[in-house]
Design a protein around this motif. Structure first.
Motif, PDB file in Angstrom:
ATOM      1  N   THR A  75       0.823  -1.200   0.000  1.00  0.00           N
ATOM      2  CA  THR A  75       0.000   0.000   0.000  1.00  0.00           C
ATOM      3  C   THR A  75       0.861   1.256   0.000  1.00  0.00           C
ATOM      4  O   THR A  75       1.774   1.405   0.806  1.00  0.00           O
ATOM      5  N   GLY A  76       0.570   2.158  -0.917  1.00  0.00           N
ATOM      6  CA  GLY A  76       1.278   3.426  -0.976  1.00  0.00           C
ATOM      7  C   GLY A  76       2.539   3.434  -1.810  1.00  0.00           C
ATOM      8  O   GLY A  76       3.180   4.482  -1.936  1.00  0.00           O
ATOM      9  N   VAL A  77       2.907   2.308  -2.410  1.00  0.00           N
ATOM     10  CA  VAL A  77       4.086   2.290  -3.280  1.00  0.00           C
ATOM     11  C   VAL A  77       3.811   3.113  -4.545  1.00  0.00           C
ATOM     12  O   VAL A  77       2.741   3.000  -5.149  1.00  0.00           O
ATOM     13  N   VAL A  78       4.786   3.929  -4.939  1.00  0.00           N
ATOM     14  CA  VAL A  78       4.697   4.738  -6.158  1.00  0.00           C
ATOM     15  C   VAL A  78       5.978   4.540  -6.959  1.00  0.00           C
ATOM     16  O   VAL A  78       7.075   4.730  -6.441  1.00  0.00           O
ATOM     17  N   ILE A  79       5.834   4.163  -8.217  1.00  0.00           N
ATOM     18  CA  ILE A  79       6.980   3.967  -9.116  1.00  0.00           C
ATOM     19  C   ILE A  79       6.730   4.795 -10.369  1.00  0.00           C
ATOM     20  O   ILE A  79       5.753   4.578 -11.085  1.00  0.00           O
ATOM     21  N   GLY A  80       7.611   5.750 -10.639  1.00  0.00           N
ATOM     22  CA  GLY A  80       7.400   6.699 -11.712  1.00  0.00           C
ATOM     23  C   GLY A  80       7.701   6.162 -13.106  1.00  0.00           C
ATOM     24  O   GLY A  80       8.300   5.097 -13.276  1.00  0.00           O
ATOM     25  N   GLU A  81       7.330   6.946 -14.080  1.00  0.00           N
ATOM     26  CA  GLU A  81       7.347   6.548 -15.493  1.00  0.00           C
ATOM     27  C   GLU A  81       8.706   6.098 -15.991  1.00  0.00           C
ATOM     28  O   GLU A  81       8.816   5.125 -16.745  1.00  0.00           O
ATOM     29  N   THR A  82       9.776   6.795 -15.608  1.00  0.00           N
ATOM     30  CA  THR A  82      11.090   6.493 -16.178  1.00  0.00           C
ATOM     31  C   THR A  82      11.982   5.713 -15.211  1.00  0.00           C
ATOM     32  O   THR A  82      13.193   5.609 -15.441  1.00  0.00           O
ATOM     33  N   ALA A  83      11.391   5.178 -14.147  1.00  0.00           N
ATOM     34  CA  ALA A  83      12.166   4.345 -13.227  1.00  0.00           C
ATOM     35  C   ALA A  83      12.656   3.089 -13.942  1.00  0.00           C
ATOM     36  O   ALA A  83      11.966   2.539 -14.810  1.00  0.00           O
ATOM     37  N   VAL A  84      13.859   2.648 -13.572  1.00  0.00           N
ATOM     38  CA  VAL A  84      14.432   1.415 -14.099  1.00  0.00           C
ATOM     39  C   VAL A  84      14.817   0.552 -12.905  1.00  0.00           C
ATOM     40  O   VAL A  84      15.612   0.972 -12.055  1.00  0.00           O
ATOM     41  N   ILE A  85      14.251  -0.645 -12.840  1.00  0.00           N
ATOM     42  CA  ILE A  85      14.455  -1.539 -11.704  1.00  0.00           C
ATOM     43  C   ILE A  85      15.059  -2.842 -12.219  1.00  0.00           C
ATOM     44  O   ILE A  85      14.549  -3.441 -13.173  1.00  0.00           O
ATOM     45  N   GLY A  86      16.124  -3.283 -11.580  1.00  0.00           N
ATOM     46  CA  GLY A  86      16.818  -4.479 -12.018  1.00  0.00           C
ATOM     47  C   GLY A  86      16.185  -5.763 -11.522  1.00  0.00           C
ATOM     48  O   GLY A  86      14.993  -5.822 -11.208  1.00  0.00           O
ATOM     49  N   GLN A  87      16.991  -6.802 -11.427  1.00  0.00           N
ATOM     50  CA  GLN A  87      16.507  -8.117 -11.031  1.00  0.00           C
ATOM     51  C   GLN A  87      16.529  -8.281  -9.503  1.00  0.00           C
ATOM     52  O   GLN A  87      17.369  -7.708  -8.820  1.00  0.00           O
ATOM     53  N   ARG A  88      15.580  -9.082  -9.033  1.00  0.00           N
ATOM     54  CA  ARG A  88      15.533  -9.490  -7.631  1.00  0.00           C
ATOM     55  C   ARG A  88      15.477  -8.291  -6.683  1.00  0.00           C
ATOM     56  O   ARG A  88      16.137  -8.261  -5.642  1.00  0.00           O
ATOM     57  N   VAL A  89      14.690  -7.299  -7.034  1.00  0.00           N
ATOM     58  CA  VAL A  89      14.499  -6.115  -6.196  1.00  0.00           C
ATOM     59  C   VAL A  89      13.260  -6.308  -5.335  1.00  0.00           C
ATOM     60  O   VAL A  89      12.240  -6.821  -5.804  1.00  0.00           O
ATOM     61  N   ARG A  90      13.355  -5.874  -4.079  1.00  0.00           N
ATOM     62  CA  ARG A  90      12.230  -6.013  -3.150  1.00  0.00           C
ATOM     63  C   ARG A  90      11.898  -4.643  -2.561  1.00  0.00           C
ATOM     64  O   ARG A  90      12.787  -3.940  -2.074  1.00  0.00           O
ATOM     65  N   LEU A  91      10.630  -4.274  -2.612  1.00  0.00           N
ATOM     66  CA  LEU A  91      10.137  -3.034  -2.029  1.00  0.00           C
ATOM     67  C   LEU A  91       9.099  -3.350  -0.962  1.00  0.00           C
ATOM     68  O   LEU A  91       8.350  -4.321  -1.088  1.00  0.00           O
ATOM     69  N   TYR A  92       9.038  -2.481   0.033  1.00  0.00           N
ATOM     70  CA  TYR A  92       7.996  -2.583   1.038  1.00  0.00           C
ATOM     71  C   TYR A  92       7.018  -1.428   0.891  1.00  0.00           C
ATOM     72  O   TYR A  92       7.183  -0.564   0.031  1.00  0.00           O
TER      73      TYR A  92
END
Length: 309
Positions: free
Chosen positions: A208-225
């Motif tokens: 809940t509340g996670v925001v990921i913008g248009e030009t974000a680049v995220i690699g492999q095996r990334v974890r967000l809370y």
């Protein structure tokens, strides 16, 4: 006293007022004879649900499917989705052409080509989603099975919608993709722009509340809370004061990064591979690989020398 409801005159007056406002809006945009037909949120929501069933027929498909009937179910579902999605993409292309004053010739063929290419990429989407589901199962001690992760976790639901929306965005249907992304946002509280590039084995825990913008680049095996923001630090404008669109303004998160709850990471900065970003950190500068950034460290770095929010 029992309510008698609205009288015919009450309803008529509201209908008249709404018509006047609608006509005024269309006149101001010079559309009075050609009101726009945008992609339908309701239709696209149903399409994504059907696509999810085709991707995972045993767990999200029709009840009591057997091995003999499952391929028929998947084929039938894909054919139905193709037709509806093609119509929605056609609406977007028509709308975009009218907005730009461009020719509308060939829109039917373009819509068909976009959706045909999208359907051909569904096996790739399934591979990515399998990696996401395994990452969630392995990353959460409360998860009892991969099946539970698929049917219960909002992070997986949001990621499924994103994987679909991202492909449509890449293929030339950004408005259709954005509608799908906003359906996921409404359903899960997780806001991922369809332009964001996200590698395999991606896991959003709680979410809940996670925001990921248009030009974000995220690699492999990334974890967000929950409540993590990967956003823009500033919004540059042109000489006329109009915001510049499409410039790279969101973070790059490299492989094997963990970002804990409430962290806010802004601007085109890089979070090096293997780093851990602590809860409630406010970060506006790049960090090297294998960094461990805590809230206290970030406060001293940001505010030393008069820098600030």
């Amino acid at each position: 006293m029992t309510s008698q409801g609205l009288s015919p005159s009450d309803i008529a007056s509201v209908v008249d007022a709404l018509r006047e406002l609608r006509v005024r809006s269309l006149q101001s945009r010079r559309r009075i004879n050609n009101p726009p037909r945008l992609p339908s949120r309701k239709a696209l929501g149903a399409v994504v649900e059907e696509l999810a069933a085709a991707l995972f027929p045993h767990r999200l498909g029709a009840d009591e499917l057997d091995d003999e009937g499952i391929d028929f179910f998947v084929g039938y579902t894909l054919d139905k989705c193709f037709r509806v999605l093609e119509q929605q993409v056609r609406r977007e292309l028509q709308f975009s052409a009218e907005q730009a004053g461009s020719p509308v010739d060939g829109i039917d063929e373009r819509a068909e080509n976009i959706v045909r290419a999208f359907v051909s990429r569904l096996p790739d989407i399934r591979v990515l989603l399998d990696s996401d589901i395994v990452a969630a199962y392995e990353g959460d001690p409360a998860a009892l099975s991969v099946d539970e992760v698929l049917v219960c976790y909002p992070g997986i639901s949001a990621t499924l919608y994103h994987r679909i929306a991202h492909q449509l965005h890449r293929l030339g249907a950004p408005l259709t993709a954005r509608v799908i992304a906003e359906i996921a946002h409404s359903n899960t509280g997780i806001d991922i722009h369809p332009g964001a590039q996200i590698g395999p084995s991606f896991f959003i825990d709680h979410g809940t509340g996670v925001v990921i913008g248009e030009t974000a680049v995220i690699g492999q095996r990334v974890r967000l809370y929950q409540a993590v923001t990967l956003g823009a630090k500033r919004f540059p404008a042109d000489e006329n004061g109009v915001l510049i669109k499409g410039n790279a303004r969101h973070p790059i998160v490299e492989d094997d990064v963990v970002i804990y709850a409430g962290a806010t990471i802004l601007g085109r900065i890089t979070i090096g591979a293997g780093s851990t970003i602590g809860g409630n950190v406010w970060l506006t500068r790049s960090v090297p690989a294998n960094s461990h950034v805590s809230q206290a460290q970030t406060r001293s770095e940001i505010f030393d020398g008069g820098a600030g929010i």
